[in-house]
Design a protein around this motif. Structure first.
Motif, mmCIF file in Angstrom:
data_model
loop_
_atom_site.group_PDB
_atom_site.id
_atom_site.type_symbol
_atom_site.label_atom_id
_atom_site.label_comp_id
_atom_site.label_asym_id
_atom_site.label_seq_id
_atom_site.Cartn_x
_atom_site.Cartn_y
_atom_site.Cartn_z
ATOM 1 N N PHE A 170 0.945 -1.240 -0.037
ATOM 2 C CA PHE A 170 0.018 0.139 -0.033
ATOM 3 C C PHE A 170 0.748 1.359 -0.022
ATOM 4 C CE2 PHE A 170 -2.669 3.632 1.523
ATOM 5 C CZ PHE A 170 -3.823 3.335 0.899
ATOM 6 N N ALA A 171 0.407 2.168 -1.172
ATOM 7 C CA ALA A 171 1.405 3.591 -1.054
ATOM 8 C C ALA A 171 0.708 4.673 -0.086
ATOM 9 C CB ALA A 171 1.208 4.068 -2.324
ATOM 10 N N HIS A 172 1.218 4.236 1.326
ATOM 11 C CA HIS A 172 1.002 5.199 2.159
ATOM 12 C C HIS A 172 1.524 6.488 2.363
ATOM 13 C CE1 HIS A 172 -0.016 6.415 6.671
ATOM 14 N NE2 HIS A 172 1.480 6.941 6.559
ATOM 15 N N HIS A 173 2.686 6.631 1.542
ATOM 16 C CA HIS A 173 3.081 7.979 1.367
ATOM 17 C C HIS A 173 2.290 9.073 0.341
ATOM 18 C CE1 HIS A 173 4.456 4.895 -1.723
ATOM 19 N NE2 HIS A 173 4.802 5.749 -2.565
ATOM 20 N N PHE A 174 1.559 8.504 -0.192
ATOM 21 C CA PHE A 174 0.607 9.576 -0.993
ATOM 22 C C PHE A 174 -0.915 9.078 -0.721
ATOM 23 C CE2 PHE A 174 1.950 6.828 -4.454
ATOM 24 C CZ PHE A 174 0.559 6.336 -4.958
ATOM 25 N N ALA A 175 -1.298 8.229 0.069
ATOM 26 C CA ALA A 175 -2.684 8.017 0.167
ATOM 27 C C ALA A 175 -2.684 7.704 1.931
ATOM 28 C CB ALA A 175 -3.101 6.852 -0.701
ATOM 29 N N ALA A 176 -2.278 8.332 2.654
ATOM 30 C CA ALA A 176 -2.155 7.952 3.994
ATOM 31 C C ALA A 176 -3.506 7.693 4.679
ATOM 32 C CB ALA A 176 -1.465 8.855 4.838
ATOM 33 N N HIS A 177 -4.463 8.518 4.166
ATOM 34 C CA HIS A 177 -5.745 8.440 4.866
ATOM 35 C C HIS A 177 -6.575 7.012 4.492
ATOM 36 C CE1 HIS A 177 -5.888 12.532 6.610
ATOM 37 N NE2 HIS A 177 -5.432 12.900 5.489
ATOM 38 N N HIS A 178 -6.078 6.560 3.388
ATOM 39 C CA HIS A 178 -6.918 5.079 3.083
ATOM 40 C C HIS A 178 -6.159 3.929 3.764
ATOM 41 C CE1 HIS A 178 -9.450 7.479 0.567
ATOM 42 N NE2 HIS A 178 -8.539 7.898 -0.047
ATOM 43 N N THR A 179 -4.986 4.269 4.372
ATOM 44 C CA THR A 179 -3.938 2.920 4.635
ATOM 45 C C THR A 179 -4.796 1.780 5.498
ATOM 46 O OG1 THR A 179 -2.220 4.614 4.508
ATOM 47 C CG2 THR A 179 -1.767 2.370 5.451
ATOM 48 N N ILE A 180 -5.273 2.448 6.389
ATOM 49 C CA ILE A 180 -6.011 1.471 7.668
ATOM 50 C C ILE A 180 -7.007 0.559 6.815
ATOM 51 C CG2 ILE A 180 -6.962 0.829 9.928
ATOM 52 C CD1 ILE A 180 -3.863 1.772 9.956
ATOM 53 N N PRO A 181 -8.018 1.652 6.388
ATOM 54 C CA PRO A 181 -9.268 0.948 5.811
ATOM 55 C C PRO A 181 -8.822 -0.281 4.544
ATOM 56 C CG PRO A 181 -9.726 3.032 5.959
ATOM 57 C CD PRO A 181 -8.140 2.874 6.207
ATOM 58 N N VAL A 230 6.358 4.103 2.721
ATOM 59 C CA VAL A 230 6.275 5.615 3.186
ATOM 60 C C VAL A 230 7.440 6.274 3.145
ATOM 61 C CG1 VAL A 230 7.405 4.745 5.259
ATOM 62 C CG2 VAL A 230 5.931 6.883 5.752
ATOM 63 N N PHE A 231 7.183 7.712 2.866
ATOM 64 C CA PHE A 231 8.559 8.550 2.627
ATOM 65 C C PHE A 231 9.215 8.902 3.973
ATOM 66 C CE2 PHE A 231 10.837 12.404 3.111
ATOM 67 C CZ PHE A 231 11.721 12.607 1.634
ATOM 68 N N ALA A 232 10.637 8.264 3.936
ATOM 69 C CA ALA A 232 11.377 8.589 5.111
ATOM 70 C C ALA A 232 12.595 9.054 4.772
ATOM 71 C CB ALA A 232 11.520 6.992 5.873
ATOM 72 N N PHE A 233 13.186 10.205 5.624
ATOM 73 C CA PHE A 233 14.452 10.749 5.363
ATOM 74 C C PHE A 233 15.170 10.937 6.498
ATOM 75 C CE2 PHE A 233 17.656 13.559 4.042
ATOM 76 C CZ PHE A 233 18.167 13.174 2.985
ATOM 77 N N ALA A 234 16.232 10.600 6.969
ATOM 78 C CA ALA A 234 16.938 10.905 8.192
ATOM 79 C C ALA A 234 18.334 11.475 7.891
ATOM 80 C CB ALA A 234 17.359 9.630 8.888
ATOM 81 N N ALA A 235 18.501 12.537 8.741
ATOM 82 C CA ALA A 235 19.798 13.352 8.596
ATOM 83 C C ALA A 235 20.345 13.794 10.044
ATOM 84 C CB ALA A 235 19.616 14.781 7.844
ATOM 85 N N GLU A 236 21.480 14.301 10.089
ATOM 86 C CA GLU A 236 22.067 14.407 11.486
ATOM 87 C C GLU A 236 21.256 15.444 12.250
ATOM 88 O OE1 GLU A 236 24.197 12.673 12.860
ATOM 89 O OE2 GLU A 236 25.113 11.693 11.206
ATOM 90 N N THR A 237 20.343 16.353 11.385
ATOM 91 C CA THR A 237 19.829 17.352 12.114
ATOM 92 C C THR A 237 18.348 17.258 12.058
ATOM 93 O OG1 THR A 237 20.124 19.216 10.593
ATOM 94 C CG2 THR A 237 21.672 18.920 12.689
ATOM 95 N N GLU A 238 17.379 17.737 12.232
ATOM 96 C CA GLU A 238 15.976 17.914 12.159
ATOM 97 C C GLU A 238 15.933 18.786 10.952
ATOM 98 O OE1 GLU A 238 13.211 16.377 13.122
ATOM 99 O OE2 GLU A 238 14.022 15.520 14.897
ATOM 100 N N GLU A 239 16.729 20.012 10.784
ATOM 101 C CA GLU A 239 16.318 20.917 9.954
ATOM 102 C C GLU A 239 17.056 20.360 8.457
ATOM 103 O OE1 GLU A 239 18.006 25.607 8.864
ATOM 104 O OE2 GLU A 239 19.249 24.285 10.479
#
Length: 363
Positions: free
Chosen positions: A212-223, A247-256
């Motif tokens: 399931f493409a939660h990254h662009f249809a998050a409101h429909h994921t659970i149903p 899901v779109f996920a991106f990590a870096a050393e800082t939140e900014e």
């Protein structure tokens, strides 16, 4: 959750992750970069994902989008097969209505011969583009429609297995490479992809794994996941439901820094939906962009459901997503601008879950 055919749905390194982790690559092309650089980065990402114990590496089909160079999944997967040895490779997905099922069966049987036992064929029913481009792809004046998707899926599976019922018009047509050649040959693992309940229900009825493409249809994921599990029927392929959430996920050393890269992907999406597709903008351009009311609406929804921040923040949000969805696997997508930053992000997420370290840096 065991795939009865070949057991490929289980058995990947998890570290302390609540479920196996995989990667969806959009082959993003950012301002100042070339398609060649983007493809080389995809190969580096695939090798890194393999070395760090990620389970799958998928590429998606998109068309007429300058910032996404994944218009030909089978071609890219052949390249990635030459760059890896263990990780599962697949389409996330092939947009089946754009293609003749026989052609897809031939392409993915060829990939299976190149990378035996590690090819996934994820199928979507959307065009992966706008309606005008869809008509250009299909050489028909009819509007793009997914209404025939169940029939196309059945036809594709018939070609993959070389099994059509007696009297079927294609009973004497064979996908080559394929079973007709006489020697035992593996088949790609078929998945259905979706962003609504349509493909969820079809995957359940057919007993296929579902992403399931939660990254662009998050409101429909659970149903959608609930519908899939409710309608699931055991098959020769799968004994129990098996779900992946992207899901779109991106990590870096800082939140900014993480938000800056997430913003580039959000602006890319907003521009495409506004009818102005382009290369993935730099963080500087994204920060200075004056968003229209329509773009702000897209931006807010996109960022609300994206996972970005320090490795600890990303891990907490991924764990929470898993708890909400009970997904069997989490697939991480990123169409951020920075090439090296995408590699760093994947490494940081792997570190946060204690996945095994790469023996060598990806070339």
């Amino acid at each position: 959750m065991v795939n009865q055919a070949n057991g490929t749905l289980r058995g990947t390194a998890r570290g302390s992750a609540p479920a196996p982790l995989s990667v969806l690559d959009l082959v993003a092309v950012g301002e100042g970069h070339t398609t060649r650089e983007a493809l080389r980065t995809s190969a580096r990402l695939a090798r890194l994902a393999e070395a760090r114990g990620f389970h799958r590496f998928w590429v998606a089909e998109h068309h007429s989008m300058p910032g996404i160079a994944s218009s030909s999944p089978a071609v890219i997967l052949a390249y990635l097969a030459s760059q890896t040895t263990r990780i599962r490779l697949g389409s996330g997905g092939v947009m089946l209505p754009n293609h003749a099922p026989l052609v897809i069966a031939e392409q993915f049987h060829t990939l299976e011969a190149m990378a035996p036992g590690r090819v996934d064929l994820g199928l979507g029913r959307a065009p992966g583009t706008d309606q005008l481009t869809a008509r250009a792809l299909r050489r028909t004046g009819r509007p793009a429609s997914g209404d025939s998707f169940p029939t196309e899926v059945a036809e594709l599976i018939g070609f993959l297995h070389d099994e059509f019922p007696h009297g079927h018009p294609y009973a004497r047509v064979h996908a080559v490479p394929g079973p007709v050649q006489g020697r035992s040959q593996g088949r790609p693992e078929v998945w259905l992809l979706g962003s609504s309940g349509f493909s969820a229900q079809l995957a359940g009825r057919l007993g296929l794994p579902f992403a399931f493409a939660h990254h662009f249809a998050a409101h429909h994921t659970i149903p959608a996941l609930e519908l899939y599990r409710q309608t699931f029927r055991p098959s020769a392929v799968l004994s129990e439901p098996y779900t992946v959430v992207g899901v779109f996920a991106f990590a870096a050393e800082t939140e900014e820094r993480a938000r800056d890269q997430a913003l580039t992907g959000a602006l890319t999406t907003a521009r495409f939906r506004s009818g102005q597709p382009g290369l993935v903008p730099t963080p500087e351009e994204a920060r200075s962009h004056v968003f229209s009311a329509f773009e702000r609406e897209i931006l807010g929804g996109w960022l609300d459901h994206a996972v970005h921040g320090t490795p600890e923040t990303v891990r907490e949000q991924l764990d929470a997503l898993h708890k909400r969805t009970d997904a069997d696997e989490i697939m991480l997508a990123s169409n951020a601008h920075g090439l090296e930053e995408r590699l760093t992000s994947l490494s940081l997420i792997a570190d946060s879950y204690g996945l095994p370290h790469a023996e060598t840096e990806p070339a």
